[in-house]
Design an enzyme around this catalytic site. Structure first.
Site, PDB file in Angstrom:
ATOM      1  N   ILE A  14       1.030  -1.084   0.169  1.00 10.71           N
ATOM      2  CA  ILE A  14      -0.064   0.021   0.115  1.00 10.71           C
ATOM      3  C   ILE A  14       0.979   1.310  -0.112  1.00 10.71           C
ATOM      4  O   ILE A  14       0.693   2.195  -0.736  1.00 10.71           O
ATOM      5  CB  ILE A  14      -1.076  -0.086   1.164  1.00 10.71           C
ATOM      6  CG1 ILE A  14      -1.804  -1.338   1.189  1.00 10.71           C
ATOM      7  CG2 ILE A  14      -1.841   1.236   1.232  1.00 10.71           C
ATOM      8  CD1 ILE A  14      -2.476  -1.497   2.484  1.00 10.71           C
ATOM      9  N   THR A 130     -10.232  -5.836  10.440  1.00  8.14           N
ATOM     10  CA  THR A 130     -10.416  -6.939  11.390  1.00  8.14           C
ATOM     11  C   THR A 130     -10.541  -6.332  12.861  1.00  8.14           C
ATOM     12  O   THR A 130     -10.672  -7.219  13.641  1.00  8.14           O
ATOM     13  CB  THR A 130      -9.321  -7.852  11.418  1.00  8.14           C
ATOM     14  OG1 THR A 130      -7.953  -7.092  11.393  1.00  8.14           O
ATOM     15  CG2 THR A 130      -9.063  -8.595   9.891  1.00  8.14           C
ATOM     16  N   TYR A 152      -2.908  -9.737  15.817  1.00  8.54           N
ATOM     17  CA  TYR A 152      -2.732  -8.536  14.852  1.00  8.54           C
ATOM     18  C   TYR A 152      -3.973  -7.624  14.691  1.00  8.54           C
ATOM     19  O   TYR A 152      -3.373  -6.459  15.120  1.00  8.54           O
ATOM     20  CB  TYR A 152      -2.799  -9.101  13.466  1.00  8.54           C
ATOM     21  CG  TYR A 152      -2.912  -8.135  12.231  1.00  8.54           C
ATOM     22  CD1 TYR A 152      -2.014  -7.164  12.140  1.00  8.54           C
ATOM     23  CD2 TYR A 152      -4.191  -7.999  11.491  1.00  8.54           C
ATOM     24  CE1 TYR A 152      -2.055  -6.296  11.118  1.00  8.54           C
ATOM     25  CE2 TYR A 152      -4.262  -7.101  10.679  1.00  8.54           C
ATOM     26  CZ  TYR A 152      -3.231  -6.382  10.403  1.00  8.54           C
ATOM     27  OH  TYR A 152      -3.417  -5.324   9.254  1.00  8.54           O
ATOM     28  N   LEU A 202      -6.172 -14.114  -0.814  1.00  8.19           N
ATOM     29  CA  LEU A 202      -6.866 -14.531  -1.985  1.00  8.19           C
ATOM     30  C   LEU A 202      -6.509 -13.806  -3.330  1.00  8.19           C
ATOM     31  O   LEU A 202      -6.030 -14.811  -4.290  1.00  8.19           O
ATOM     32  CB  LEU A 202      -8.530 -14.067  -1.849  1.00  8.19           C
ATOM     33  CG  LEU A 202      -9.352 -14.634  -3.279  1.00  8.19           C
ATOM     34  CD1 LEU A 202      -9.461 -16.172  -3.345  1.00  8.19           C
ATOM     35  CD2 LEU A 202     -10.643 -14.233  -2.888  1.00  8.19           C
ATOM     36  N   ASP A 299     -10.962 -17.172  10.067  1.00  7.06           N
ATOM     37  CA  ASP A 299     -11.963 -16.327   9.101  1.00  7.06           C
ATOM     38  C   ASP A 299     -13.014 -16.339   9.508  1.00  7.06           C
ATOM     39  O   ASP A 299     -13.873 -16.967  10.088  1.00  7.06           O
ATOM     40  CB  ASP A 299     -11.819 -17.041   7.717  1.00  7.06           C
ATOM     41  CG  ASP A 299     -10.530 -16.969   6.806  1.00  7.06           C
ATOM     42  OD1 ASP A 299      -9.754 -16.067   7.137  1.00  7.06           O
ATOM     43  OD2 ASP A 299     -10.526 -17.758   5.809  1.00  7.06           O
TER      44      ASP A 299
HETATM   45  P1  NAD Z   1       3.557  -4.562   3.642  1.00  9.44           P
HETATM   46  O1  NAD Z   1       3.979  -5.519   4.458  1.00  9.44           O
HETATM   47  O2  NAD Z   1       3.469  -4.666   2.061  1.00  9.44           O
HETATM   48  O3  NAD Z   1       4.087  -3.145   3.993  1.00  9.44           O
HETATM   49  C1  NAD Z   1       4.657  -2.939   5.268  1.00  9.44           C
HETATM   50  C2  NAD Z   1       6.092  -2.134   5.234  1.00  9.44           C
HETATM   51  O4  NAD Z   1       6.562  -1.833   6.458  1.00  9.44           O
HETATM   52  C3  NAD Z   1       7.110  -2.940   4.465  1.00  9.44           C
HETATM   53  O5  NAD Z   1       7.742  -2.529   3.437  1.00  9.44           O
HETATM   54  C4  NAD Z   1       7.870  -3.392   5.420  1.00  9.44           C
HETATM   55  O6  NAD Z   1       9.267  -3.612   5.161  1.00  9.44           O
HETATM   56  C5  NAD Z   1       7.823  -2.209   6.705  1.00  9.44           C
HETATM   57  N1  NAD Z   1       8.300  -2.590   7.783  1.00  9.44           N
HETATM   58  C6  NAD Z   1       7.813  -3.692   8.449  1.00  9.44           C
HETATM   59  N2  NAD Z   1       8.185  -3.453   9.843  1.00  9.44           N
HETATM   60  C7  NAD Z   1       9.004  -2.450   9.915  1.00  9.44           C
HETATM   61  C8  NAD Z   1       9.882  -1.731  10.916  1.00  9.44           C
HETATM   62  N3  NAD Z   1       9.965  -2.336  12.234  1.00  9.44           N
HETATM   63  N4  NAD Z   1      10.482  -0.365  10.473  1.00  9.44           N
HETATM   64  C9  NAD Z   1      10.316  -0.060   9.477  1.00  9.44           C
HETATM   65  N5  NAD Z   1       9.493  -0.673   8.493  1.00  9.44           N
HETATM   66  C10 NAD Z   1       9.160  -1.718   8.633  1.00  9.44           C
HETATM   67  O7  NAD Z   1       2.017  -4.271   4.086  1.00  9.44           O
HETATM   68  P2  NAD Z   1       0.707  -3.446   3.492  1.00  9.44           P
HETATM   69  O8  NAD Z   1      -0.141  -4.480   2.869  1.00  9.44           O
HETATM   70  O9  NAD Z   1       1.371  -2.400   2.545  1.00  9.44           O
HETATM   71  O10 NAD Z   1       0.068  -2.773   4.734  1.00  9.44           O
HETATM   72  C11 NAD Z   1       0.516  -1.501   5.206  1.00  9.44           C
HETATM   73  C12 NAD Z   1      -0.106  -1.585   6.454  1.00  9.44           C
HETATM   74  O11 NAD Z   1      -1.524  -1.342   6.471  1.00  9.44           O
HETATM   75  C13 NAD Z   1       0.371  -2.082   7.637  1.00  9.44           C
HETATM   76  O12 NAD Z   1       0.239  -1.868   8.812  1.00  9.44           O
HETATM   77  C14 NAD Z   1      -0.994  -3.238   7.577  1.00  9.44           C
HETATM   78  O13 NAD Z   1      -1.161  -3.868   8.942  1.00  9.44           O
HETATM   79  C15 NAD Z   1      -1.998  -2.308   7.125  1.00  9.44           C
HETATM   80  N6  NAD Z   1      -3.159  -3.102   6.599  1.00  9.44           N
HETATM   81  C16 NAD Z   1      -3.128  -3.617   5.327  1.00  9.44           C
HETATM   82  C17 NAD Z   1      -4.057  -4.605   4.844  1.00  9.44           C
HETATM   83  C18 NAD Z   1      -3.912  -5.321   3.406  1.00  9.44           C
HETATM   84  O14 NAD Z   1      -4.960  -6.010   3.117  1.00  9.44           O
HETATM   85  N7  NAD Z   1      -2.790  -5.147   2.834  1.00  9.44           N
HETATM   86  C19 NAD Z   1      -5.253  -4.575   5.418  1.00  9.44           C
HETATM   87  C20 NAD Z   1      -5.498  -3.692   6.529  1.00  9.44           C
HETATM   88  C21 NAD Z   1      -4.655  -3.125   7.052  1.00  9.44           C
HETATM   89  C1  UD1 Z   2      -6.442 -11.461   5.594  1.00 15.40           C
HETATM   90  C2  UD1 Z   2      -6.455 -11.270   7.234  1.00 15.40           C
HETATM   91  C3  UD1 Z   2      -6.492  -9.924   7.443  1.00 15.40           C
HETATM   92  C4  UD1 Z   2      -5.335  -8.705   6.925  1.00 15.40           C
HETATM   93  C5  UD1 Z   2      -5.355  -9.190   5.428  1.00 15.40           C
HETATM   94  C6  UD1 Z   2      -4.281  -8.630   4.653  1.00 15.40           C
HETATM   95  C7  UD1 Z   2      -6.767 -13.415   7.932  1.00 15.40           C
HETATM   96  C8  UD1 Z   2      -7.815 -14.139   8.969  1.00 15.40           C
HETATM   97  N1  UD1 Z   2      -7.226 -12.144   7.807  1.00 15.40           N
HETATM   98  O1  UD1 Z   2      -7.850 -10.710   5.348  1.00 15.40           O
HETATM   99  O2  UD1 Z   2      -6.327  -9.612   8.839  1.00 15.40           O
HETATM  100  O3  UD1 Z   2      -5.483  -7.761   7.085  1.00 15.40           O
HETATM  101  O4  UD1 Z   2      -5.373 -10.447   4.967  1.00 15.40           O
HETATM  102  O5  UD1 Z   2      -3.145  -8.986   4.902  1.00 15.40           O
HETATM  103  O6  UD1 Z   2      -5.825 -13.944   7.860  1.00 15.40           O
HETATM  104  N2  UD1 Z   2      -9.490 -17.440   0.510  1.00 15.40           N
HETATM  105  C9  UD1 Z   2      -9.780 -18.417   0.182  1.00 15.40           C
HETATM  106  N3  UD1 Z   2      -8.379 -19.124  -0.349  1.00 15.40           N
HETATM  107  C10 UD1 Z   2      -7.331 -18.650  -0.345  1.00 15.40           C
HETATM  108  C11 UD1 Z   2      -7.159 -17.199   0.427  1.00 15.40           C
HETATM  109  C12 UD1 Z   2      -8.438 -16.661   0.749  1.00 15.40           C
HETATM  110  O7  UD1 Z   2     -10.662 -18.996  -0.109  1.00 15.40           O
HETATM  111  O8  UD1 Z   2      -6.097 -19.196  -0.976  1.00 15.40           O
HETATM  112  C13 UD1 Z   2     -10.709 -16.812   1.260  1.00 15.40           C
HETATM  113  C14 UD1 Z   2     -10.800 -16.435   2.788  1.00 15.40           C
HETATM  114  O9  UD1 Z   2     -11.146 -17.529   3.641  1.00 15.40           O
HETATM  115  C15 UD1 Z   2     -11.515 -15.345   2.623  1.00 15.40           C
HETATM  116  C16 UD1 Z   2     -11.279 -14.508   1.326  1.00 15.40           C
HETATM  117  O10 UD1 Z   2     -10.754 -15.194   0.332  1.00 15.40           O
HETATM  118  O11 UD1 Z   2     -12.812 -15.458   2.767  1.00 15.40           O
HETATM  119  C17 UD1 Z   2     -10.284 -13.039   1.606  1.00 15.40           C
HETATM  120  O12 UD1 Z   2      -9.211 -13.637   2.264  1.00 15.40           O
HETATM  121  P1  UD1 Z   2      -7.658 -12.960   2.313  1.00 15.40           P
HETATM  122  O13 UD1 Z   2      -7.426 -12.249   0.996  1.00 15.40           O
HETATM  123  O14 UD1 Z   2      -6.714 -13.713   2.964  1.00 15.40           O
HETATM  124  O15 UD1 Z   2      -8.411 -11.700   3.126  1.00 15.40           O
HETATM  125  P2  UD1 Z   2      -8.755 -11.643   4.601  1.00 15.40           P
HETATM  126  O16 UD1 Z   2      -9.075 -12.970   5.212  1.00 15.40           O
HETATM  127  O17 UD1 Z   2      -9.870 -10.813   4.629  1.00 15.40           O
END
Ligand code: NAD
Ligand code: UD1
Length: 344
Positions: A14, A130, A152, A202, A299
């Site tokens: 992101i 979550t 988490y 997914l 999940d």
């Molecule tokens: P990501 O893992 O791709 O990015 C996180 C970045 O933080 C990475 O570049 C990693 O190297 C860096 N990092 C980790 N620990 C660190 C530290 N101690 N010091 C400095 N840098 C550090 O994850 P993302 O998907 O880009 O997510 C970004 C944020 O959004 C995270 O806080 C995550 O929890 C939150 N978030 C993500 C999702 C999602 O579905 N991807 C959903 C909800 C919230």
């Molecule tokens: C997951 C995390 C969530 C995190 C997010 C981004 C869990 C329980 N939740 O969200 O906390 O913020 O990833 O890192 O891990 N699915 C399949 N097959 C797969 C993968 C997923 O059927 O191989 C289904 C899952 O059951 C779910 C949906 O697809 O219903 C989405 O899954 P996923 O992409 O992992 O996202 P979250 O579970 O919502």
């Protein structure tokens, strides 16, 4: 001169998309990242896509005050922070809670202390859908209680509470964004999601099946109380999520407290696993073989945002649909079969 923004975790999925959007809007950026879950190559590509715009990179850890001081001292004054840095794998957080509390909670505390030292009290924080736990009424509104069920989400709620306390203690301006499920990639295919090993999520799993890197998708459960029995999530395009950060920062700079501002960032339209599979097949023409297997531990059946507050307060709404999420995610996968590790 543009506003100066410190982006922790800016090399991640992101973060890299948000850096690109903000550079294109004229911001000057400093990224602090330890590359624990990302590659410097992502930032090289952001630079390349943005042209000659301003991006400084500090390799460092958000838990280390000296690294943070170095990042803040890159410019005269940082105007705001976007705090992405953290760990995000649910299963890992169950196995290693101390590490999650250290990086996510302690890291945020050390960052907030550095912000006070450098007289910057404006922050956008990455929280998660979550935080709502296992809700039963939909769509999810920000004033509903949080009920995190794994370490988490518990760390994210703890940081939300810390930021709320800071707003009560002084002139802090805080936006907490609860992201739903960001997917897809920049349409250029130059930056995208780059999971290490077998994807947990997914979308990257589907694109790797399409590419032939994995044989079949495992659908985790078809006995949920949903129309087709598979889990429902609120997927949004990562570029829409990136846009939300720019408008959130502008809001913080322009609007007087009270803060914190807590906002869902989702579309409000949940999709089942099978709907995503069908959508991917329709938009790419590639069929995704799958098997239905047991539910995945942890999940929940359904997560779906009420996105109204973000629309009313920020004027933000997602502009891209499932077809663009699939098309752009697939473009990224095709151009980078091994992610950033395959080089340019
Ligand atoms: P990501 O893992 O791709 O990015 C996180 C970045 O933080 C990475 O570049 C990693 O190297 C860096 N990092 C980790 N620990 C660190 C530290 N101690 N010091 C400095 N840098 C550090 O994850 P993302 O998907 O880009 O997510 C970004 C944020 O959004 C995270 O806080 C995550 O929890 C939150 N978030 C993500 C999702 C999602 O579905 N991807 C959903 C909800 C919230
Ligand atoms: C997951 C995390 C969530 C995190 C997010 C981004 C869990 C329980 N939740 O969200 O906390 O913020 O990833 O890192 O891990 N699915 C399949 N097959 C797969 C993968 C997923 O059927 O191989 C289904 C899952 O059951 C779910 C949906 O697809 O219903 C989405 O899954 P996923 O992409 O992992 O996202 P979250 O579970 O919502």
């Amino acid at each position: 001169m543009g506003r100066r923004v410190l982006i922790t975790g800016g090399a991640g999925f992101i973060g890299s998309h948000t850096c690109l959007v903000l550079l294109e809007q004229g911001y000057e950026l400093i990224v602090l990242d330890n590359f624990d879950n990302s590659s410097p190559e992502a930032l090289h590509r952001v630079q390349e896509l943005a042209g000659s715009k301003q991006l400084a990179v500090v390799k460092g850890d958000v838990r280390n005050p000296d690294d943070l001081d170095r990042a803040f001292q890159t410019v005269d004054q940082v105007d705001g922070v976007i705090h992405f840095a953290g760990l995000k794998a649910v299963g890992e957080s169950v196995a290693e809670p101390l590490r999650y509390w250290d990086v996510n909670v302690n890291g945020s505390r050390v960052l907030a202390a550095a912000m006070e030292r450098h007289d910057c009290r404006t922050i956008v924080f990455s929280s998660t859908s979550t935080a709502y736990g296992e809700p039963e009424t939909f769509p999810l509104r920000e004033d509903m209680a949080t009920a995190p069920v794994h370490p988490y989400a518990q760390t994210k709620v703890a940081v939300e509470q810390l930021l709320t306390a800071l707003c009560s203690s002084g002139p802090w301006r805080v936006a907490t964004l609860r992201y739903f499920n960001p997917v897809g990639a920049h349409p250029s295919g130059r930056i995208g999601e780059d999971p290490l090993g077998i994807p947990n999520n997914l979308f990257p799993f589907i694109t790797q099946v399409a590419a032939g890197r994995r044989e079949r998708l495992n659908v985790f459960g078809q006995d949920y109380p949903t129309p087709d029995g598979t889990g429902i999530r609120d997927y949004l395009h990562v570029m829409d999520l990136a846009d939300a950060h720019g408008v959130a920062l502008e809001h913080l700079w322009e609007q007087e407290p009270p803060y914190p501002l807590t906002l869902n960032i989702g579309t409000g339209r949940g999709l089942s696993v099978l709907e995503v599979v069908k959508g991917f097949e329709a938009s790419t023409g590639i069929s995704i073989p799958y098997d239905v297997v047991e539910r995945r531990a942890g999940d929940v059946p359904r997560l779906e945002a009420c996105p109204q507050k973000a629309k009313e307060i920020l004027g933000w709404s997602p502009r891209r649909g499932l077809a663009e999420m699939c098309r752009d995610g697939w473009t990224w996968q095709q151009a980078n079969p091994m992610g950033y590790r395959g080089g340019t």
